[in-house]
Design a protein around this motif. Structure first.
Motif, short mmCIF file in Angstrom:
data_model
loop_
_atom_site.label_atom_id
_atom_site.label_comp_id
_atom_site.label_asym_id
_atom_site.label_seq_id
_atom_site.Cartn_x
_atom_site.Cartn_y
_atom_site.Cartn_z
N GLU A 1 0.82 -1.22 0.00
CA GLU A 1 0.00 0.00 0.00
C GLU A 1 0.85 1.27 0.00
O GLU A 1 0.51 2.25 -0.65
CB GLU A 1 -0.92 0.02 1.22
N ILE B 1 -8.87 4.31 -2.11
CA ILE B 1 -8.31 3.11 -1.48
C ILE B 1 -6.80 3.22 -1.34
O ILE B 1 -6.23 2.98 -0.27
CB ILE B 1 -8.69 1.85 -2.28
N LEU C 1 -5.07 3.51 2.39
CA LEU C 1 -4.34 2.36 2.91
C LEU C 1 -2.85 2.68 3.04
O LEU C 1 -2.18 2.16 3.94
CB LEU C 1 -4.54 1.14 2.01
N LEU D 1 -2.44 4.58 6.25
CA LEU D 1 -2.66 3.64 7.35
C LEU D 1 -1.42 2.77 7.57
O LEU D 1 -0.99 2.55 8.71
CB LEU D 1 -3.88 2.76 7.07
N ALA D 2 -0.83 2.28 6.47
CA ALA D 2 0.35 1.42 6.58
C ALA D 2 1.55 2.18 7.15
O ALA D 2 2.34 1.62 7.92
CB ALA D 2 0.70 0.85 5.20
N ARG E 1 -7.39 -2.40 9.35
CA ARG E 1 -7.12 -2.36 7.92
C ARG E 1 -8.25 -3.00 7.12
O ARG E 1 -8.66 -2.49 6.09
CB ARG E 1 -5.80 -3.08 7.61
N LEU F 1 -11.15 -0.61 6.97
CA LEU F 1 -10.93 0.48 6.01
C LEU F 1 -11.02 -0.02 4.58
O LEU F 1 -11.63 0.63 3.71
CB LEU F 1 -9.58 1.14 6.26
N LEU F 2 -10.41 -1.17 4.31
CA LEU F 2 -10.45 -1.73 2.95
C LEU F 2 -11.88 -2.04 2.54
O LEU F 2 -12.32 -1.67 1.44
CB LEU F 2 -9.60 -3.01 2.89
#
Length: 387
Positions: free
Chosen positions: A11, A131, A135, A138-139, A150, A153-154
């Motif tokens: 991501e 997306i 992501l 987030l990562a 995760r 969110l995905l």
């Protein structure tokens, strides 16, 4: 391609490439090469037959994004059949949150822009979540958050993008060609039959997929809908003795092309807007810019968090394992990263300076949402480390 493909599947890499493409677009549109950039973006390419004489920018918007939505559709189909969304109790939370995250921004945008004729279609701009960027942030910022955050969110972003595609199909379908639509339906049926018969050769699939895209485009429905429709017809469960299902194989092979080529090229031609002091001023004084900005940054946070926590409180859904309400708020802030689909909708709903203003608002909102989410996620990381 194996090592490169594995690299592009992360991501953080996908989000970084998208960020670089956006920066290049802004530099090209505001530097000495601006005329060359705009000439390339607006150059017509393709035969006149079936309205395929599109500009380079349109090919990126209608063609390359179909690949992005195909991959997103595969993720959604897999989640619905064998993933987190296959269990009703788990599926309800991201679905409810996604609906709230679309409705509240749209209502906020309509309220701010009420009476402005530009809002007739522009209210749809802040409904989408990106997306790749979400992501990626987030990562980078939430290494200690549980995996359920995760997945939430995905799932939310995929459902969100499906809702955005439905809006595109409904709101932005002008002229409708019944014959082309019928051909598209027949081709989709043929694709489903090939899947049912366990046919694997690309020599059949590639012509059918390309013809489906052409038919959907010719019908007047936005061509990216073809990507989602084909993905939802792809088989998810592997047969006995089969290493992996077609859905997983296609997702594995195409995701690097989507993240490393399709989406960045779209951003390269969609994000190239002239930036001036007037544009930044209009973000806070022009109701169109303000509607998009507030819709994404505030509407997404309130819509996602409010609907999700209300569903949990009423017992209709439950939070993922080890995910707290504070984690949910931090993740929900990432919903304001509209970017790819929001830029697409801005392209479809507006023209000229209004379109540039809306795109500037999308870029600004995505930046603000990313930074706020990163701060919240880092704080959650520290809180979890201390506990």
């Amino acid at each position: 391609m194996t090592d490169l493909g594995r690299y592009l599947r992360t991501e953080t890499v996908g989000g970084s490439i998208l960020l670089v493409a956006t920066a290049l677009a802004l530099l090209a549109a505001n530097g000495p090469w601006a005329d060359v950039y705009h000439a390339l973006r607006d150059a017509e390419l393709g035969p006149h037959v079936l309205h395929l004489d599109l500009t380079v920018g349109d090919w990126a918007k209608d063609g390359l994004l179909a690949l992005f939505f195909f991959v997103a559709g595969l993720e959604l189909k897999r989640e619905l059949v064998v993933g987190e969304l296959s269990r009703l109790r788990n599926a309800l939370l991201p679905v409810i949150a996604a609906v709230g995250g679309m409705v509240v921004p749209a209502l906020l945008a309509l309220a701010i822009g009420w009476g402005d004729p530009r809002m007739a279609q522009a209210w749809t701009i802040p409904v989408a979540t990106d997306i790749a960027f979400a992501l990626g942030v987030l990562a980078l910022a939430a290494s200690r958050l549980p995996g359920g955050a995760r997945v939430f969110l995905l799932s939310l972003a995929v459902v969100d993008d499906l809702g955005a595609i439905l809006l595109i199909a409904i709101v932005f379908t002008g002229t409708f060609d019944l014959l082309a639509a019928a051909v598209a339906v027949l081709l989709l049926g043929l694709y489903r039959l090939l899947q049912h018969r366990r046919v694997r050769t690309p020599w059949l699939y590639v012509p059918v997929v390309v013809a489906t895209w052409v038919a959907v485009h010719a019908s007047g429905i936005h061509a990216t809908v073809a990507g989602v429709a084909l993905a939802l017809l792809t088989r998810v469960r592997a047969d006995p003795g089969e290493d992996s299902s077609p859905c997983l194989r296609l997702e594995h092979r195409l995701q690097p092309w989507s993240a490393g080529l399709a989406v960045p090229l779209f951003a390269l031609f969609a994000a190239g807007i002239p930036i001036s002091a007037n544009v930044f001023g209009d973000l806070f004084t022009d109701r169109l810019g303000l509607a998009v900005l507030v819709g994404l940054v505030v509407g997404k946070l309130v819509g996602i968090t409010g609907s999700a926590l209300l569903a949990v409180r009423l017992g209709a859904a439950r939070l993922p394992a080890d995910v707290t309400s504070k984690d949910l708020v931090a993740v929900a802030m990432l919903g304001g990263v509209g970017f790819t689909v929001s830029l697409l909708i801005a392209d479809l709903s507006l023209e000229g300076p209004d379109m540039e203003l809306a795109k500037a608002a999308v870029l600004a909102a995505s930046l603000v949402a990313s930074l706020l989410a990163a701060v919240l996620l880092v704080r959650r990381n520290k809180a979890r480390s201390a506990s």
